[in-house]
Design a protein around this motif. Structure first.
Motif, mmCIF file in Angstrom:
data_model
loop_
_atom_site.group_PDB
_atom_site.id
_atom_site.type_symbol
_atom_site.label_atom_id
_atom_site.label_comp_id
_atom_site.label_asym_id
_atom_site.label_seq_id
_atom_site.Cartn_x
_atom_site.Cartn_y
_atom_site.Cartn_z
ATOM 1 N N GLY A 13 -1.942 -30.972 -12.467
ATOM 2 C CA GLY A 13 -0.848 -30.671 -12.787
ATOM 3 C C GLY A 13 -0.487 -31.081 -14.356
ATOM 4 N N ARG A 16 2.319 -33.602 -15.434
ATOM 5 C CA ARG A 16 3.054 -34.321 -14.369
ATOM 6 C C ARG A 16 2.221 -35.259 -13.668
ATOM 7 N N SER A 178 1.873 -29.434 -8.344
ATOM 8 C CA SER A 178 2.253 -28.320 -8.791
ATOM 9 C C SER A 178 2.706 -27.314 -7.811
ATOM 10 N N ILE A 180 4.877 -24.167 -6.438
ATOM 11 C CA ILE A 180 5.635 -22.884 -7.040
ATOM 12 C C ILE A 180 6.868 -22.625 -6.545
ATOM 13 N N HIS A 181 7.931 -22.708 -7.741
ATOM 14 C CA HIS A 181 9.186 -22.195 -7.466
ATOM 15 C C HIS A 181 9.718 -21.304 -8.505
ATOM 16 N N THR A 183 11.184 -19.842 -12.045
ATOM 17 C CA THR A 183 11.304 -20.648 -13.301
ATOM 18 C C THR A 183 11.461 -19.447 -14.538
ATOM 19 N N ARG A 195 1.239 -20.926 -15.765
ATOM 20 C CA ARG A 195 2.037 -20.279 -14.769
ATOM 21 C C ARG A 195 1.194 -19.365 -13.610
ATOM 22 N N HIS A 198 -1.273 -21.766 -11.860
ATOM 23 C CA HIS A 198 -0.897 -22.397 -10.832
ATOM 24 C C HIS A 198 -0.613 -21.501 -9.469
ATOM 25 N N ASP A 202 -1.722 -21.721 -5.519
ATOM 26 C CA ASP A 202 -0.906 -22.018 -4.636
ATOM 27 C C ASP A 202 -0.937 -21.714 -3.029
ATOM 28 N N GLU A 217 5.305 -34.335 -2.119
ATOM 29 C CA GLU A 217 5.587 -33.538 -3.365
ATOM 30 C C GLU A 217 7.102 -33.846 -4.005
ATOM 31 N N ASP A 222 8.219 -29.333 -10.543
ATOM 32 C CA ASP A 222 7.552 -28.034 -11.339
ATOM 33 C C ASP A 222 8.330 -27.818 -12.291
ATOM 34 N N HIS A 223 9.653 -28.254 -12.699
ATOM 35 C CA HIS A 223 10.436 -28.206 -13.837
ATOM 36 C C HIS A 223 9.878 -28.649 -15.154
#
Length: 251
Positions: A13, A16, A178, A180-181, A183, A195, A198, A202, A217, A222-223
């Motif tokens: 990541g 991160r 990492s 996934i939401h 964005t 993006r 990832h 996922d 997590e 993820d932001h």
């Protein structure tokens, strides 16, 4: 009987990865220290420092000082836009070991063999070269040649390498940075490329996470941009506090 008591799995990541250090600090304060570590990409970078016996706070200080632009060398080529030679040099500078098999804590590093189209879990060899290869996101970063083959980010096929430690550890702690939401951070080619990367890994990450005894997590991770260290302290703190809450009742 399992060979190891606790295995720590650190996913990929980018920047991160500072969250991995927050997790490691919270675990250490609870008396939980890994007997073996498995990492990929950012997890391999954090993992090699942890496996060398360094304290999470000390690692955080070193990594925060090494801005992305300092460990990368921009060079237009057919294989990738950026070379991570600086990362390799930093590892050689701060980690007093040259090969994976020399580390005080066993470390497994996931890499993707481009020539053979498969994941390889490295346990020996030049740790600087292997960690560099494991961190080289395809297209964005140039692949690393080891032997006769080219290698890239192990997250291409396994971004949460639990498989190599599951059968040999009594307990496995896995850290995913990492998720996934939704964005809206798609303003440049790097953000779009990462993006897509990832998104492609996922499903396999979620599947691997189910094999862990403790799945961590950090919320909102993820932001954060994977190529900037600007929010290192926030990532560290979020992961630290989240992990403390998760293991408040023991592990």
């Amino acid at each position: 009987m399992a060979e190891y008591s606790v295995g720590l799995v650190l996913g990929g990541g980018g920047a991160r990865g500072f969250a991995h250090l927050g997790v490691a600090k919270a675990l250490a304060e609870k008396g939980i220290r890994p007997d073996i570590i498995s990492g990929v990409s950012a997890g391999a970078i954090a993992g090699v420092f942890l496996a060398s016996g360094m304290d999470p706070d000390e690692i955080f200080r070193i990594m925060k000082e090494q801005d992305f632009m300092k460990i990368s060398q921009f060079k237009m080529s057919k294989k990738g836009f950026i070379r991570l030679e600086g990362l390799k040099q930093q590892i050689k500078l701060y980690v007093p070991f040259r090969n994976l098999e020399d580390l005080p804590i066993p470390l497994i590093v996931a890499v993707c063999n481009l020539n053979k189209g498969r994941t390889e879990y490295m346990t020996c060899g030049s740790l600087a070269d292997i960690v560099q290869a494991s961190s080289s996101i395809p297209v964005l970063f140039a692949p690393v040649k080891m032997g006769d083959d080219y290698y890239v980010d192990g997250g291409v096929l396994d971004n949460l390498p639990i498989r190599p430690v599951r059968k040999i550890c009594e307990k496995v702690i896995a850290v995913n940075i990492s998720p996934i939401h939704d964005t809206d951070r798609l303003q440049n080619i790097m953000q779009i490329a990462t993006r897509v990367f990832h998104m492609s890994v996922d499903k396999s990450t979620i599947k691997s996470g189910k094999l862990a005894d403790l799945y961590i997590e950090p919320p909102g991770v993820d932001h954060y941009d994977i190529l900037r260290v600007k929010y290192a302290e926030e990532l560290f703190h979020i992961a630290y506090e989240h992990t403390k809450d998760l293991i408040s009742d023991g592990f």
